[in-house]
Design an enzyme around this catalytic site. Sequence first.
Site, PDB file in Angstrom:
ATOM      1  CG  HIS A   1       6.977  -8.153  -0.327  1.00 16.64           C
ATOM      2  ND1 HIS A   1       6.372  -8.697   0.781  1.00 16.64           N
ATOM      3  CD2 HIS A   1       8.168  -8.808  -0.453  1.00 16.64           C
ATOM      4  CE1 HIS A   1       7.156  -9.634   1.302  1.00 16.64           C
ATOM      5  NE2 HIS A   1       8.242  -9.718   0.581  1.00 16.64           N
TER       6      HIS A   1
ATOM      7  CG  LEU B   1      -2.906  -7.569  16.936  1.00 12.81           C
ATOM      8  CD1 LEU B   1      -4.241  -7.897  16.281  1.00 12.81           C
ATOM      9  CD2 LEU B   1      -3.131  -6.746  18.201  1.00 12.81           C
TER      10      LEU B   1
ATOM     11  CB  ALA C   1       0.881  -1.181  14.576  1.00 14.76           C
TER      12      ALA C   1
ATOM     13  CG  ASP D   1      -0.246  -0.006   2.540  1.00 12.56           C
ATOM     14  OD1 ASP D   1       0.612   0.877   2.752  1.00 12.56           O
ATOM     15  OD2 ASP D   1      -0.536  -0.877   3.391  1.00 12.56           O
TER      16      ASP D   1
HETATM   17  P1  OAD Z   1       0.785 -11.356   7.969  1.00 17.36           P
HETATM   18  O1  OAD Z   1      -0.640 -11.250   7.580  1.00 17.36           O
HETATM   19  O2  OAD Z   1       1.492 -12.628   7.739  1.00 17.36           O
HETATM   20  O3  OAD Z   1       0.938 -11.031   9.524  1.00 17.36           O
HETATM   21  C1  OAD Z   1       0.344  -9.912  10.092  1.00 17.36           C
HETATM   22  C2  OAD Z   1       0.864  -9.784  11.502  1.00 17.36           C
HETATM   23  O4  OAD Z   1       0.345  -8.569  12.015  1.00 17.36           O
HETATM   24  C3  OAD Z   1       0.418 -10.891  12.458  1.00 17.36           C
HETATM   25  O5  OAD Z   1       1.534 -11.238  13.271  1.00 17.36           O
HETATM   26  C4  OAD Z   1      -0.665 -10.217  13.333  1.00 17.36           C
HETATM   27  O6  OAD Z   1      -0.633 -10.663  14.693  1.00 17.36           O
HETATM   28  C5  OAD Z   1      -0.223  -8.793  13.284  1.00 17.36           C
HETATM   29  N1  OAD Z   1      -1.314  -7.807  13.424  1.00 17.36           N
HETATM   30  C6  OAD Z   1      -2.596  -7.871  12.972  1.00 17.36           C
HETATM   31  N2  OAD Z   1      -3.234  -6.715  13.257  1.00 17.36           N
HETATM   32  C7  OAD Z   1      -2.332  -5.910  13.871  1.00 17.36           C
HETATM   33  C8  OAD Z   1      -2.367  -4.589  14.406  1.00 17.36           C
HETATM   34  N3  OAD Z   1      -3.479  -3.841  14.353  1.00 17.36           N
HETATM   35  N4  OAD Z   1      -1.244  -4.097  14.979  1.00 17.36           N
HETATM   36  C9  OAD Z   1      -0.103  -4.840  15.053  1.00 17.36           C
HETATM   37  N5  OAD Z   1      -0.005  -6.077  14.561  1.00 17.36           N
HETATM   38  C10 OAD Z   1      -1.098  -6.617  13.978  1.00 17.36           C
HETATM   39  O7  OAD Z   1       1.533 -10.115   7.273  1.00 17.36           O
HETATM   40  P2  OAD Z   1       3.053  -9.967   6.843  1.00 17.36           P
HETATM   41  O8  OAD Z   1       3.973 -10.538   7.860  1.00 17.36           O
HETATM   42  O9  OAD Z   1       3.242  -8.556   6.443  1.00 17.36           O
HETATM   43  O10 OAD Z   1       3.936 -11.015   0.626  1.00 17.36           O
HETATM   44  O11 OAD Z   1       3.091 -10.870   5.554  1.00 17.36           O
HETATM   45  C11 OAD Z   1       4.300 -11.015   4.882  1.00 17.36           C
HETATM   46  C12 OAD Z   1       4.053 -11.229   3.435  1.00 17.36           C
HETATM   47  O12 OAD Z   1       3.176 -12.338   3.254  1.00 17.36           O
HETATM   48  C13 OAD Z   1       3.307 -10.126   2.734  1.00 17.36           C
HETATM   49  O13 OAD Z   1       4.114  -9.018   2.409  1.00 17.36           O
HETATM   50  C14 OAD Z   1       2.825 -10.821   1.513  1.00 17.36           C
HETATM   51  C15 OAD Z   1       2.382 -12.144   2.073  1.00 17.36           C
HETATM   52  O14 OAD Z   1       2.625 -13.216   1.282  1.00 17.36           O
HETATM   53  C16 OAD Z   1       3.776 -10.843  -0.695  1.00 17.36           C
HETATM   54  O15 OAD Z   1       2.741 -10.468  -1.191  1.00 17.36           O
HETATM   55  C17 OAD Z   1       5.000 -11.181  -1.490  1.00 17.36           C
END
Ligand code: OAD
Length: 246
Positions: A117, A212, A229, A103
């Site tokens: 990404h 979280l 966050a 985003d």
């Molecule tokens: P994930 O969806 O795997 O993880 C999101 C994390 O954010 C989890 O650990 C949740 O506990 C946490 N979370 C959710 N809501 C939250 C909030 N309001 N405040 C803080 N934390 C919160 O997302 P990513 O780790 O970013 O790749 O995923 C990594 C990659 O997986 C993405 O960039 C994407 C996907 O495949 C590609 O598209 C190449």
Amino acid sequence: MRIGSNLGVAPRIVVLTGAGVSADSGHPTFRGSGGMWEDRRVEEVASPEAWAKEPGLVWRFYQERRQRLVESEPNEAHFALAELEKRLEAAGVGFCLVTQNVDNLHARAGSAPIHIHGELAVLRCEVCGEKSRDLEHLDPEVFVPCPECAHLAMRPDVVWFGEMPYRVEDVFRQVGNATVFLAAGTSGVVYPAAGLLQLAREGGAETFVNSLDEPENLTGEDEFVPGRAADVLPGLCERLAHLVGA
Ligand code: OAD
């Protein structure tokens, strides 16, 4: 300060963000509730194979997400990181923001992140390599032709499953030189980004993690700050600034 840390080295903060940081702006995360789309796993839609086989389906999936960019706003987490960057710059302390998010919310809050990404707001032609920033053409049923070579259709300039993330060497170098590292809103399962926490630790950085749920790659050496966050980062950024004397 961690034993064996880079004591005496110029302070430098590196922050890695993931989907959780944009969750409070209404962008669903990948793992958890937002992991499915029209009964398909995200991995089935976000791949070069899916684009070759079902381009209309992939385009609709991304046009929904591109539309969401226009409708959503940065939250307190994005603003806190942009403020931190300004403050460190004024104090002469190095800073680098790396994001897995596609985003544009960091940029709209005032940051200039490394998008490992890619970015939803950019379209790319697979034939001539042309890239154009475009949030004008958002119709889910209409492909966008390349403005350079007229190839139909441009794809979103995002990294799909099986593709190489952008600027990996640059990011590894930045993280290797960090004295303070924060990973926020990421589940720590998708590599190479998930390996950055360990790289920072090995380089002697003090490591902080906000999420979280406890991420997969969290260890007892990291300080875990649970919570949303948007609630946690304003205070945590303040602490990090103090830590590096800014
Ligand atoms: P994930 O969806 O795997 O993880 C999101 C994390 O954010 C989890 O650990 C949740 O506990 C946490 N979370 C959710 N809501 C939250 C909030 N309001 N405040 C803080 N934390 C919160 O997302 P990513 O780790 O970013 O790749 O995923 C990594 C990659 O997986 C993405 O960039 C994407 C996907 O495949 C590609 O598209 C190449």
